[in-house]
Design an enzyme around this catalytic site. Structure first.
Site, PDB file in Angstrom:
ATOM      1  N   ASP A  44      12.719 -16.034   0.092  1.00 42.04           N
ATOM      2  CA  ASP A  44      13.612 -16.772   0.991  1.00 42.04           C
ATOM      3  C   ASP A  44      14.496 -17.756   0.213  1.00 42.04           C
ATOM      4  OD1 ASP A  44      13.455 -16.217   3.767  1.00 42.04           O
ATOM      5  OD2 ASP A  44      11.452 -17.102   3.879  1.00 42.04           O
ATOM      6  N   GLN A  83       7.376 -16.450   8.155  1.00 42.60           N
ATOM      7  CA  GLN A  83       8.412 -16.537   9.195  1.00 42.60           C
ATOM      8  C   GLN A  83       8.431 -17.928   9.818  1.00 42.60           C
ATOM      9  OE1 GLN A  83      10.486 -13.931   9.814  1.00 42.60           O
ATOM     10  NE2 GLN A  83      11.609 -15.033  11.375  1.00 42.60           N
ATOM     11  N   LYS A 103      11.672  -6.251   9.432  1.00 44.07           N
ATOM     12  CA  LYS A 103      11.456  -6.401   7.981  1.00 44.07           C
ATOM     13  C   LYS A 103      10.560  -5.292   7.467  1.00 44.07           C
ATOM     14  CE  LYS A 103      12.555 -11.223   8.014  1.00 44.07           C
ATOM     15  NZ  LYS A 103      12.155 -12.544   8.453  1.00 44.07           N
TER      16      LYS A 103
HETATM   17  N1  GUN Z   1      13.302 -17.533  10.635  1.00 42.31           N
HETATM   18  C1  GUN Z   1      14.589 -17.226  10.926  1.00 42.31           C
HETATM   19  N2  GUN Z   1      15.247 -16.844   9.816  1.00 42.31           N
HETATM   20  C2  GUN Z   1      14.362 -16.898   8.798  1.00 42.31           C
HETATM   21  C3  GUN Z   1      14.450 -16.611   7.415  1.00 42.31           C
HETATM   22  O1  GUN Z   1      15.504 -16.232   6.856  1.00 42.31           O
HETATM   23  N3  GUN Z   1      13.305 -16.793   6.704  1.00 42.31           N
HETATM   24  C4  GUN Z   1      12.157 -17.231   7.269  1.00 42.31           C
HETATM   25  N4  GUN Z   1      11.095 -17.383   6.481  1.00 42.31           N
HETATM   26  N5  GUN Z   1      12.042 -17.515   8.552  1.00 42.31           N
HETATM   27  C5  GUN Z   1      13.141 -17.339   9.316  1.00 42.31           C
END
Ligand code: GUN
Length: 284
Positions: free
Chosen positions: A120, A97, A53
């Site tokens: 998200d 996450q 990211k």
């Molecule tokens: N963990 C796995 N995929 C995601 C996601 O798309 N967003 C978040 N916040 N955590 C994740």
């Protein structure tokens, strides 16, 4: 043999567009989109995602901050960080996450993130907006699937769409986005009777159950579009999807590979949401 939908290529094209839009935004308004990523604990897979990211932010010209907090972090400490980021004008998107360590309440964190910074799209306010088709943010994986379909010239209108999986992150919002695109949508799950029969009706099948190579050629209609959201590790450590590529690809008209299909799109859609959040912040 199916056309392979190349998620890496499509993702790179969209990231180039986001980079251009970011340069324009900075030139016109002085605002650079900013994303904060929070990770708690030492889950190696999560650490890889967070690194990716950060790399994506650099690539499109965003400002970014990463918070790598120890496993021992308390709910109050995490909440205090979210509160501070909610107020920080440099930050337009906040991503915590998941999964969090067991002693922390994921729901509390989701509820605490300002919905305008919820890139998200997990906050109930944003989930509700998706239901009524009036939204700023789309959850990243389903949005990535829609972008793959659109950029491959696949029209959803009037098609039989079968989504297998009903998670809040993928299955449910995916079904809603296909419905907004005028698909005829069926959601299947672990209790669905005659799953293979329902799958065989699909013009567009979205597989999101997290079971390696589960969907085989006999479950697919000739000429179907098959989108594989799965990311599973085989015993030999290899990454594989929910779809048995070998038996399905000869019957499908289009198929996404794993890796290199839906996966690369998810972070790209996160970048898209962060850009949208920054633009919305200027309008306020
Ligand atoms: N963990 C796995 N995929 C995601 C996601 O798309 N967003 C978040 N916040 N955590 C994740």
């Amino acid at each position: 043999m199916a056309n392979i939908i190349n998620g890496k290529e499509i993702s790179a094209a969209i990231r180039a567009e986001i980079k251009e839009a970011t340069e324009r935004l900075v030139a016109e308004s002085g605002v650079r989109p900013g994303l904060a990523v929070i990770i708690v604990g030492e889950d190696p897979a999560s650490q890889v995602y967070v690194r990716n990211k950060k790399r994506a932010c650099d690539e499109v010209g965003f400002y970014s901050e990463s918070y790598e907090l120890p496993e021992s972090t308390t709910q109050d400490e995490l909440n205090a960080l979210v509160d501070r980021l909610n107020k920080d004008e440099k930050i337009h998107g906040i991503l915590c996450q998941l999964p969090l360590p067991k002693h922390l309440d994921e729901n509390e964190v989701i509820m605490r993130i300002d919905p305008r910074k919820d890139v998200d799209a997990f906050h109930p306010e944003n989930v509700g907006k998706i239901m009524i088709g009036d939204y700023s943010f789309l959850p990243c994986t389903p949005a990535g699937v829609m972008a793959l379909l659109e950029r491959s010239g696949i029209d959803v209108c009037g098609k039989e769409c079968v989504v297998v999986g009903r998670s809040n992150i993928v299955g449910k919002p995916q079904a809603m986005l296909l419905l907004h695109a005028n698909g005829t949508v069926t959601i299947c799950h672990s209790r669905t009777k005659n799953l293979a029969e329902v799958c065989r009706r699909a013009d567009i099948l979205v597989a999101a159950i997290g079971k390696a190579d589960f969907f085989t050629g006999d479950m697919i209609k000739e000429g179907a579009v098959v989108i594989d959201v799965g990311m599973n590790r085989r015993a030999d450590g290899k990454l594989t999807g929910d779809v048995d590529f070998e038996s399905v690809a000869p019957k499908a008209s289009y198929i996404t590979p794993v890796p290199g299909g839906v996966g690369p799109m998810t972070i790209t859609m996160l970048m898209q949401n962060t850009l949208t959040a920054a633009k919305n912040a200027i309008k306020c």
